[in-house]
Design a protein around this motif. Structure first.
Motif, PDB file in Angstrom:
ATOM      1  N   UNK A 208       0.850  -1.192   0.000  1.00 53.43           N
ATOM      2  CA  UNK A 208       0.000   0.000   0.000  1.00 53.43           C
ATOM      3  C   UNK A 208       0.882   1.238   0.000  1.00 53.43           C
ATOM      4  N   UNK A 209       0.486   2.220  -0.801  1.00 53.85           N
ATOM      5  CA  UNK A 209       1.237   3.469  -0.900  1.00 53.85           C
ATOM      6  C   UNK A 209       0.316   4.630  -0.562  1.00 53.85           C
ATOM      7  N   UNK A 210       0.873   5.548   0.251  1.00 51.14           N
ATOM      8  CA  UNK A 210       0.138   6.769   0.578  1.00 51.14           C
ATOM      9  C   UNK A 210       1.165   7.881   0.815  1.00 51.14           C
ATOM     10  N   UNK A 211       0.925   9.000   0.159  1.00 51.00           N
ATOM     11  CA  UNK A 211       1.780  10.184   0.339  1.00 51.00           C
ATOM     12  C   UNK A 211       3.261   9.869   0.156  1.00 51.00           C
ATOM     13  N   UNK A 212       3.582   9.066  -0.843  1.00 51.00           N
ATOM     14  CA  UNK A 212       4.968   8.760  -1.166  1.00 51.00           C
ATOM     15  C   UNK A 212       5.617   7.683  -0.312  1.00 51.00           C
ATOM     16  N   UNK A 213       4.895   7.139   0.647  1.00 53.69           N
ATOM     17  CA  UNK A 213       5.425   6.062   1.488  1.00 53.69           C
ATOM     18  C   UNK A 213       4.750   4.757   1.108  1.00 53.69           C
ATOM     19  N   UNK A 214       5.525   3.667   1.127  1.00 57.23           N
ATOM     20  CA  UNK A 214       4.994   2.364   0.755  1.00 57.23           C
ATOM     21  C   UNK A 214       5.177   1.375   1.898  1.00 57.23           C
ATOM     22  N   UNK A 215       4.129   0.637   2.183  1.00 55.75           N
ATOM     23  CA  UNK A 215       4.155  -0.404   3.206  1.00 55.75           C
ATOM     24  C   UNK A 215       4.112  -1.771   2.546  1.00 55.75           C
TER      25      UNK A 215
END
Length: 122
Positions: free
Chosen positions: A83-90
């Motif tokens: 999952x990606x949000x605001x340039x960060x990926x988990x």
């Protein structure tokens, strides 16, 4: 590939595409979806709402490293949620035990570390 494995692939493809109508068609009306992180059984409507809100919560969402094993009464699915949000990926490992009868899911038990997902995206 066995019928249940084909069904599993179709189901997760629909979830990945955000095709809530196709996901709904895979569920029995009395389906319950349980998650380890809150120990709550979601109804069909609640789970479809959760899945339908994925585009509002993440810029990108999908699965990698999928492994599915057919069982007499459904399947076991392991994958990594990406999952990606605001340039960060988990990247969070998950496992689901899915109970299927007559090509319809009647129960899902999903295990993943939601805290890790949220921490990686903060």
């Amino acid at each position: 590939m066995s019928d249940v494995l084909v069904f599993a692939e179709e189901f997760f493809d629909a979830v990945s595409r955000g095709d809530i109508d196709a996901v709904s068609a895979c569920y029995r009306d009395d389906v319950t979806v349980w998650h380890n992180y809150d120990d709550v059984d979601q109804t069909k409507a609640e789970n479809l709402a959760t899945l339908g809100s994925i585009p509002d919560r993440y810029d990108e969402f999908g699965y990698t490293d999928a492994r599915t094993v057919g069982l007499d009464d459904g399947f076991l699915r392991q994958h990594v949620i990406v999952a990606t949000r605001d340039g960060k990926t988990a990247h969070v490992p998950a496992i689901l035990r899915v109970y299927v009868e007559d090509r319809a899911i009647h129960r899902i038990e999903e295990y993943f570390d939601r805290g890790s997902l949220l921490a990686q995206l903060s």
